[in-house]
Design an enzyme around this catalytic site. Structure first.
Site, PDB file in Angstrom:
ATOM      1  N   GLU A 289       0.829  -1.341   0.163  1.00 59.69           N
ATOM      2  CA  GLU A 289       0.022  -0.093  -0.015  1.00 59.69           C
ATOM      3  C   GLU A 289       0.793   1.271   0.051  1.00 59.69           C
ATOM      4  O   GLU A 289       0.446   2.398  -0.569  1.00 59.69           O
ATOM      5  CB  GLU A 289      -0.900  -0.223   1.289  1.00 59.69           C
ATOM      6  N   HIS A 311       8.879 -26.487  -0.717  1.00 63.07           N
ATOM      7  CA  HIS A 311       8.132 -27.454  -1.455  1.00 63.07           C
ATOM      8  C   HIS A 311       7.005 -26.870  -2.333  1.00 63.07           C
ATOM      9  O   HIS A 311       5.858 -27.676  -2.716  1.00 63.07           O
ATOM     10  CB  HIS A 311       7.532 -28.536  -0.313  1.00 63.07           C
ATOM     11  N   LYS A 424     -13.923   1.276  -2.805  1.00 58.76           N
ATOM     12  CA  LYS A 424     -14.823   1.336  -1.512  1.00 58.76           C
ATOM     13  C   LYS A 424     -16.039   2.067  -1.846  1.00 58.76           C
ATOM     14  O   LYS A 424     -17.087   1.959  -1.556  1.00 58.76           O
ATOM     15  CB  LYS A 424     -13.897   2.212  -0.445  1.00 58.76           C
TER      16      LYS A 424
HETATM   17  O1  PA5 Z   1      -3.079   1.280   6.062  1.00 60.54           O
HETATM   18  C1  PA5 Z   1      -4.305   1.821   6.031  1.00 60.54           C
HETATM   19  O2  PA5 Z   1      -4.527   2.985   5.794  1.00 60.54           O
HETATM   20  C2  PA5 Z   1      -5.251   1.004   5.471  1.00 60.54           C
HETATM   21  O3  PA5 Z   1      -4.786  -0.288   5.169  1.00 60.54           O
HETATM   22  C3  PA5 Z   1      -6.371   0.808   6.532  1.00 60.54           C
HETATM   23  O4  PA5 Z   1      -5.696   0.671   7.739  1.00 60.54           O
HETATM   24  C4  PA5 Z   1      -7.701   0.052   6.281  1.00 60.54           C
HETATM   25  O5  PA5 Z   1      -8.277   0.302   5.059  1.00 60.54           O
HETATM   26  C5  PA5 Z   1      -8.490   0.169   7.129  1.00 60.54           C
HETATM   27  O6  PA5 Z   1      -8.963   1.450   7.578  1.00 60.54           O
HETATM   28  P1  PA5 Z   1      -9.783   1.964   8.786  1.00 60.54           P
HETATM   29  O7  PA5 Z   1      -8.738   1.946   9.994  1.00 60.54           O
HETATM   30  O8  PA5 Z   1     -10.201   3.542   8.504  1.00 60.54           O
HETATM   31  O9  PA5 Z   1     -10.894   1.197   8.895  1.00 60.54           O
END
Ligand code: PA5
Length: 457
Positions: A289, A311, A424
């Site tokens: 990310e 394996h 989303k």
């Molecule tokens: O690293 C990030 O920002 C994302 O992976 C969020 O943690 C994830 O989308 C969950 O978001 P939230 O904590 O707002 O529910």
């Protein structure tokens, strides 16, 4: 002098070990001034307050400890609702420090609560967790920085319904939320209902939040020494400053260089331990990310576990494309489990008898490292003296800094995730959210006319 806890051997990243597939030290020397400017810039921005995640280990976890103290021993199971950065850190800590056989279901230590980490909306998992909670005395911990994540909200709705029906008077004591200190539906809900709520500090993104209540409260609730964990990170921060040679910087440079100059954009985390599957998954998200931002240049993080994947994937790594950098992780102190001598007289078996599983695991790691290095695949090894909260804190910090630095090498902002927002919105549209109606219509016109193959036809 402090006892050694982590040792990193970068030798097999170098051309001395893997020939032309590796990093030449002369290239590191040439790249070093830029690398050091990048580090200097990060530290400067840190001093300006731009990267609060770097200072999290220095914050006292008093609120977390107080809440955990008030709740410890009063519930079973602990149900954690959260996804991505809101669950992977806690999951990594628990998998590392407790028995790692079950992914979503764990007995923490002796007599601790069963822990269910619900990081999906798979009806099968939700239904299991609801039934388990209904049979027990649950605590529901809902974690979402934004407070708007559909997975976490829908799970919370399911658990609220259960709690309200089963404990009409006491349901509020069974819920704790961790969310933005001021905004979002979770914060509003907690304020309206008078539910315990801990903050995610402003400016700390999900995947950099393991050292806030997001990772620390779940850990503290099952008895992890979270002060130790933070101290491990503080000591890693200090060590990186004092030594004048920063392992995160070298590693970030080496990964970037090997990607850009040698085409090695697949970065594999390969722990030789089931307990470290969780931290590999955490690192995969951190890299994916944070650095996955350019069509033509982004590393792909992969996970594997030794010896299991020898394996499964090793053949590909050895004979397939030379496009990987492999990070071995190994623990030096394992529980002693012998391979007993049962008197099996067969030369294909007898050499194993009287040895132990830790030596076998390490022999397999060494053999894999040897084969990969000989085959020209750059790799390096992080040796963990033992698996403690402090070592985990150090490792989290080391990799967070590495990824933050990689962001500058790649020329991307490692702290946002714009691309996942579109999905989303469409999900919300498909689920009927009023202001996302347009997204639903867009999806419907895109979907029209699709053909699928059917069996039987
Ligand atoms: O690293 C990030 O920002 C994302 O992976 C969020 O943690 C994830 O989308 C969950 O978001 P939230 O904590 O707002 O529910």
């Amino acid at each position: 002098m402090m006892k050694e806890r982590i040792r990193i051997d970068f030798s097999n990243l170098l051309s001395d070990a893997v020939g032309e597939e590796g990093l030449d030290l002369a290239d590191w020397e040439r790249g070093r001034p830029r690398a050091e400017r990048i580090l200097w810039q990060l530290q400067k921005e840190r001093a300006e307050g731009k990267h609060p995640f770097l200072d999290l280990p220095y914050r006292r976890p008093d609120e977390v400890l107080r809440v955990a103290e008030g709740l410890r021993g009063k519930f079973d199971p602990l149900v954690i609702l959260g996804i991505g950065g809101s669950s992977l850190g806690a999951q990594a800590i628990m998998e590392a420090l407790f028995h790692p056989f079950f992914r979503f279901q764990r007995k923490a230590g002796d007599g601790g609560p069963e822990v269910l980490i619900l990081d999906n909306v798979d009806p099968g998992s939700v239904s299991y967790a609801l039934k388990r909670a209904n049979r027990g005395d649950p605590l529901i911990l809902a974690i979402s920085k934004s407070g708007t994540t559909v997975e976490t909200l829908s799970q919370l709705l399911a658990f609220l319904d259960l709690l309200r029906k089963r404990w009409p008077k006491g349901w509020k004591e069974r819920v704790v939320v961790i969310t933005d200190p001021e905004r979002g539906p979770l914060r509003r809900f907690a304020e309206k209902e008078g539910i315990k709520a801990l903050p995610v500090p402003p400016g700390v993104g999900g995947r950099f939040s393991v050292m806030t209540a997001v990772g620390l409260l779940p850990a503290a609730l099952v008895g992890v020494d979270v002060e130790e964990l933070l101290l491990g990170a503080v000591e890693m921060d200090r060590a990186m400053k004092e030594e004048g040679w920063n392992p995160s910087l070298f590693s970030a440079f080496a990964h970037y260089y090997l990607h850009v100059q040698k085409g090695k954009g697949n970065w594999v985390t390969l722990p030789y331990s089931d307990s470290l599957r969780g931290i590999s998954a955490w690192r995969r998200q951190l890299i994916g990310e944070s650095l996955g931002k350019k069509r033509d240049l982004a590393p792909t993080p992969l996970t594997a576990v030794g010896t299991t994947d020898q394996h499964s994937q090793l053949q590909l790594w050895l004979d397939g494309p030379r496009d990987k950098v492999i990070a071995f992780l190994t623990i030096e102190a394992h529980p002693e489990v012998s391979i007993p001598d049962v008197g099996w007289e067969d030369e294909d078996v007898s050499y194993l008898q009287g040895k132990d599983f830790a030596s076998l695991l390490e022999a397999e790691r060494k053999a894999t490292e040897f084969a990969l290095t000989k085959g020209g695949c750059p790799n390096y090894t992080i040796f963990l003296k033992e698996l403690t909260a402090s070592v985990l804190g150090g490792l989290f910090y080391l990799w967070e800094v590495e990824v933050a630095l990689c962001g500058s090498f790649y020329g991307v902002n490692p702290f946002d995730q714009p691309a996942v927002e579109e999905g989303k919105k469409v999900t919300k549209g498909l689920m009927g959210k009023g202001d996302m109606k347009g997204k639903r219509e867009e999806w419907e016109s895109w979907w029209k006319g699709r053909r699928s193959w059917r069996w039987p036809g």
